[in-house]
Design a protein around this motif. Structure first.
Motif, PDB file in Angstrom:
ATOM      1  N   HIS A  44       0.838  -1.198   0.000  1.00 19.14           N
ATOM      2  CA  HIS A  44       0.000   0.000   0.000  1.00 19.14           C
ATOM      3  C   HIS A  44       0.877   1.253   0.000  1.00 19.14           C
ATOM      4  O   HIS A  44       2.125   1.158  -0.063  1.00 19.14           O
ATOM      5  CB  HIS A  44      -0.980  -0.036   1.179  1.00 19.14           C
ATOM      6  N   HIS A  47       3.849   1.217   2.220  1.00 20.39           N
ATOM      7  CA  HIS A  47       4.986   0.468   1.674  1.00 20.39           C
ATOM      8  C   HIS A  47       5.659   1.265   0.564  1.00 20.39           C
ATOM      9  O   HIS A  47       6.888   1.221   0.425  1.00 20.39           O
ATOM     10  CB  HIS A  47       4.532  -0.886   1.112  1.00 20.39           C
ATOM     11  N   MET A 239      16.904  -0.009   6.559  1.00 20.25           N
ATOM     12  CA  MET A 239      15.995   1.026   7.074  1.00 20.25           C
ATOM     13  C   MET A 239      14.619   0.434   7.331  1.00 20.25           C
ATOM     14  O   MET A 239      14.103  -0.326   6.520  1.00 20.25           O
ATOM     15  CB  MET A 239      15.922   2.171   6.067  1.00 20.25           C
ATOM     16  N   CYS A 240      14.036   0.791   8.457  1.00 19.46           N
ATOM     17  CA  CYS A 240      12.730   0.246   8.796  1.00 19.46           C
ATOM     18  C   CYS A 240      11.951   1.280   9.588  1.00 19.46           C
ATOM     19  O   CYS A 240      12.416   2.394   9.793  1.00 19.46           O
ATOM     20  CB  CYS A 240      12.888  -1.049   9.591  1.00 19.46           C
ATOM     21  N   PHE A 279      12.718   5.101  10.664  1.00 17.72           N
ATOM     22  CA  PHE A 279      12.032   6.354  10.333  1.00 17.72           C
ATOM     23  C   PHE A 279      10.533   6.178  10.570  1.00 17.72           C
ATOM     24  O   PHE A 279      10.053   5.044  10.701  1.00 17.72           O
ATOM     25  CB  PHE A 279      12.327   6.779   8.883  1.00 17.72           C
ATOM     26  N   LEU A 282       4.458   6.136   7.371  1.00 17.36           N
ATOM     27  CA  LEU A 282       3.526   7.039   6.713  1.00 17.36           C
ATOM     28  C   LEU A 282       2.122   6.653   7.156  1.00 17.36           C
ATOM     29  O   LEU A 282       1.730   5.488   7.063  1.00 17.36           O
ATOM     30  CB  LEU A 282       3.661   6.874   5.197  1.00 17.36           C
TER      31      LEU A 282
HETATM   32  P1  ATP Z   1       1.102  -3.846   7.669  1.00 15.23           P
HETATM   33  O1  ATP Z   1       1.317  -3.426   9.088  1.00 15.23           O
HETATM   34  O2  ATP Z   1       0.415  -2.825   6.818  1.00 15.23           O
HETATM   35  O3  ATP Z   1       0.511  -5.199   7.512  1.00 15.23           O
HETATM   36  P2  ATP Z   1       3.861  -4.582   7.588  1.00 15.23           P
HETATM   37  O4  ATP Z   1       4.729  -3.562   8.214  1.00 15.23           O
HETATM   38  O5  ATP Z   1       3.611  -5.794   8.370  1.00 15.23           O
HETATM   39  O6  ATP Z   1       2.548  -3.880   7.051  1.00 15.23           O
HETATM   40  P3  ATP Z   1       5.753  -5.632   5.705  1.00 15.23           P
HETATM   41  O7  ATP Z   1       5.448  -6.390   4.491  1.00 15.23           O
HETATM   42  O8  ATP Z   1       6.433  -6.299   6.832  1.00 15.23           O
HETATM   43  O9  ATP Z   1       4.376  -5.019   6.167  1.00 15.23           O
HETATM   44  O10 ATP Z   1       6.509  -4.275   5.334  1.00 15.23           O
HETATM   45  C1  ATP Z   1       7.585  -4.201   4.447  1.00 15.23           C
HETATM   46  C2  ATP Z   1       8.328  -2.928   4.700  1.00 15.23           C
HETATM   47  O11 ATP Z   1       7.479  -1.803   4.520  1.00 15.23           O
HETATM   48  C3  ATP Z   1       8.854  -2.865   6.126  1.00 15.23           C
HETATM   49  O12 ATP Z   1      10.189  -2.417   6.103  1.00 15.23           O
HETATM   50  C4  ATP Z   1       7.954  -1.876   6.795  1.00 15.23           C
HETATM   51  O13 ATP Z   1       8.615  -1.205   7.822  1.00 15.23           O
HETATM   52  C5  ATP Z   1       7.559  -0.952   5.638  1.00 15.23           C
HETATM   53  N1  ATP Z   1       6.261  -0.324   5.880  1.00 15.23           N
HETATM   54  C6  ATP Z   1       5.090  -0.931   6.104  1.00 15.23           C
HETATM   55  N2  ATP Z   1       4.109  -0.037   6.350  1.00 15.23           N
HETATM   56  C7  ATP Z   1       4.694   1.198   6.271  1.00 15.23           C
HETATM   57  C8  ATP Z   1       4.229   2.555   6.424  1.00 15.23           C
HETATM   58  N3  ATP Z   1       2.946   2.817   6.716  1.00 15.23           N
HETATM   59  N4  ATP Z   1       5.110   3.560   6.248  1.00 15.23           N
HETATM   60  C9  ATP Z   1       6.394   3.307   5.939  1.00 15.23           C
HETATM   61  N5  ATP Z   1       6.897   2.064   5.801  1.00 15.23           N
HETATM   62  C10 ATP Z   1       6.073   1.010   5.962  1.00 15.23           C
END
Ligand code: ATP
Ligand code: MG
Length: 573
Positions: A44, A47, A239-240, A279, A282
């Motif tokens: 989304h 991501h 970065m996460c 960081f 969003l």
């Molecule tokens: P959700 O909580 O929406 O199910 P998630 O964090 O479990 O998402 P992942 O597939 O693990 O989903 O995320 C992949 C990458 O995207 C990770 O590094 C995560 O930190 C980043 N990410 C996910 N949601 C956001 C967001 N709202 N803003 C910025 N980065 C994000």
């Protein structure tokens, strides 16, 4: 694939951090980042932000960004999700690169590293740095305690490595049920950081993995797996999002253990120690972004699928007509910070308008048609209009014109209000690009609705100006009735009625679903739109930006989704 451009507003702390490391030679000459989605849903806009940061930083430093599917938690993962994640990242304008672990450059599966992870865990056990523990979940929590007070050691904490190795192998061999045993890192039960109190690093889960089937019934925990993946891939900068900040000491602990075991990648003589920084996520108002809730919207059919144009998913935004450049611009403008905040979707829509204003072809379409007859007009003529007045290279198109036309109902008033400069009884208006007409009468249907408007045209006004120089203030769009093409048009509104659909918790977010978020109508559009290719984006003059629907639009029978209206009051700060 559209090229992602370098952002100049990205001189943020992550950039400074990488810049410094790179300059000091800590990267071995190549900055390597990664984007690590779990293939358990569609990506989304949140991501997309991470994609822009991870790929954007690698690009900025001429390095590599890996795409790593973090498939360590097998229950909800699938190839469908994996394929769509790839597709969405490419569409956003980014391409992974680097060696790769399965024959595709830059592409990795965390699950391909399970063997190595298991070996690292065995070595931790041999070195007395990990032990098998059979406390129940409740006991484990109780022993772990609260940050203010040291926790208590598990009775298994100081057991013999040989015994632990045996149990760990029995765990792997399926001798135990889920939760019966787990493997814990032996770190510090008194640490004020609760994640440091002998965290679980392996657990038993008797579930099939979408690639490896039943090969494993023990799976590594995220905190153990992630630093290993980063280190094995030679990632320099990981970065996460902020919630992982408190896990960072554990990340470093695992990297240190890998260093002890001689497992760090060496690049150009430099040992690569991956580092994690965090960081802010969003967040966007008027929607939800948790994959679980998005899945619920899809599964319960509140929307037409993951790619429903009302969804905040990348595929939803694509189907809505948002250009990838606008999404990148939005992520850029939101910036990279350490402070959680909420962004207004109006900023994203503003970016979409800015981009489409530059790039979308102009067309005329009448969404709520009423017929006009020009009684003194004979034959047919052709109007030539530019495809985009802001872009000469976009060329022009020819639009047929004859005595019967469609105009928008809103452009006629029987008793015109003050400041209404369009059509009304005895009034003149300009038909865009064509001529000036004057209303001489109208007819109503049985319900009192205007059914037909009669006009005459000023024969000297072809091209748009009155021969005597008199001013005609209003200009309206129109479509020639004889050649118009009927098109389905879908008008989308926000999916929720409030800015914070989670205000009463995730169980109640559906209460705030906007039941009127989709309106479908039949419009008349100029003939040039009949052959619109799925995904083509247009500005319907005076109406808004629209895209030919990627799934339902067919040549000769086009379907258009409204991307955004033409204007709103929003101005970015
Ligand atoms: P959700 O909580 O929406 O199910 P998630 O964090 O479990 O998402 P992942 O597939 O693990 O989903 O995320 C992949 C990458 O995207 C990770 O590094 C995560 O930190 C980043 N990410 C996910 N949601 C956001 C967001 N709202 N803003 C910025 N980065 C994000
Ligand atoms: Mg996750």
């Amino acid at each position: 694939m559209e090229e992602a451009r370098e952002s100049d507003t990205s001189r943020h702390f992550l950039r400074q951090w990488i810049d410094e490391d790179h300059a000091r030679g800590r990267t071995g000459g190549t900055v390597v980042t990664r984007f690590p989605p779990e293939p358990n849903g569609y990506i989304h806009i949140g991501h997309a932000k991470a994609v822009c940061v991870d790929f954007g930083m690698a690009k900025l430093f001429g390095g590599e960004c890996h795409l790593r599917l973090d498939d360590t938690n097998p229950t909800k993962e699938s190839d469908e999700y994996a394929e769509n994640i790839k597709n969405d990242i490419r569409w956003l304008g980014f391409q992974w690169s680097g060696p790769g672990d399965a024959g595709e450059a830059g592409f990795y599966n965390a699950s391909n590293m399970f063997d190595t992870m298991f070996q690292i865990a065995e070595e931790l056990i041999r070195r007395g740095q990990a032990y098998c523990c059979n406390l129940t979940q409740d006991e484990w929590r109780d022993y772990r305690g609260v940050p203010e007070k040291p926790g208590r050691p598990s009775p298994s904490r100081d057991t013999d490595p040989a015994r632990n190795l045996r149990i760990f192998h029995e765990m792997r061999d399926g001798k135990y049920a889920d939760g019966e045993w787990c493997l814990r890192a032996k770190i510090d039960m008194a640490s004020p950081n609760i994640h440091f109190r002998d965290p679980v690093i392996y657990r038993i889960r008797h579930v099939s993995h979408y690639h490896l089937g039943d090969k494993w019934c023990v799976y590594p925990m995220y905190d153990f797996a992630h630093p290993i993946e980063d280190a094995l891939e030679g990632v320099t900068h990981s970065m996460c999002t902020l919630e992982f900040e408190v896990h960072r000491p554990l990340y470093d602990w695992v990297v240190d253990r890998m260093d002890e075991q001689g497992l760090l990648v060496v690049r150009n003589g430099v040992k690569i120690r991956p580092q994690q920084r965090e960081f802010a996520r969003l967040n966007i108002t008027w929607t939800v972004m948790s994959k679980r809730l998005l899945l619920q919207l899809v599964a319960e059919k509140h929307v037409a699928g993951w790619d429903d144009p009302r969804m905040p998913t990348v595929c939803g935004m694509r189907r809505r007509g948002f250009p990838p450049a606008a999404i990148r611009e939005f992520c850029d403008r939101v910036g990279v910070t350490k402070v959680e905040s909420e962004s207004d979707p109006a900023l994203l829509e503003w970016c979409v308008r800015e981009e489409l204003n530059k790039t979308a072809a102009r067309r005329m379409a009448v969404l709520d048609p009423v017929k006009v007859v020009i009684e003194n007009f004979d034959g047919t003529r052709t109007v030539t209009k530019p495809n985009n007045p802001l872009d000469e290279t976009a060329g022009s198109r020819e639009i047929p014109f004859s005595r019967e036309l469609w105009i928008d109902r809103a452009d006629f008033q029987e008793n015109p209000e003050k400041k209404f400069f369009r059509l009304g009884p005895d009034r003149e208006v300009r038909l865009a690009g064509a001529c000036i007409v004057k209303c001489t009468g109208f007819e109503k249907d049985a319900d009192g609705k205007i059914a037909l408007i009669r006009c005459t045209w000023d024969e000297g006004s072809w091209g748009g100006n009155a021969p005597d120089g008199r001013k005609v203030k209003g200009t309206i769009h129109w479509v020639d009735a004889a050649t118009a093409v009927a098109a389905e048009v879908r008008l989308y509104d926000r999916l929720f009625t409030v800015p914070d659909p989670l205000r009463d918790g995730p169980e109640r977010f559906l209460t705030y679903l906007n039941r009127d978020s989709l309106k479908t109508l039949t419009a008349y559009v100029e003939p040039a739109l009949a052959q619109a290719a799925p995904g083509d984006r247009f500005q319907f003059e005076r109406t808004g930006y629209f895209v030919a629907d990627a799934k339902d639009s067919k040549p000769g029978a086009p379907v258009f989704n409204r991307t955004v209206t033409l204007k709103d009051g929003y101005k970015p700060a």
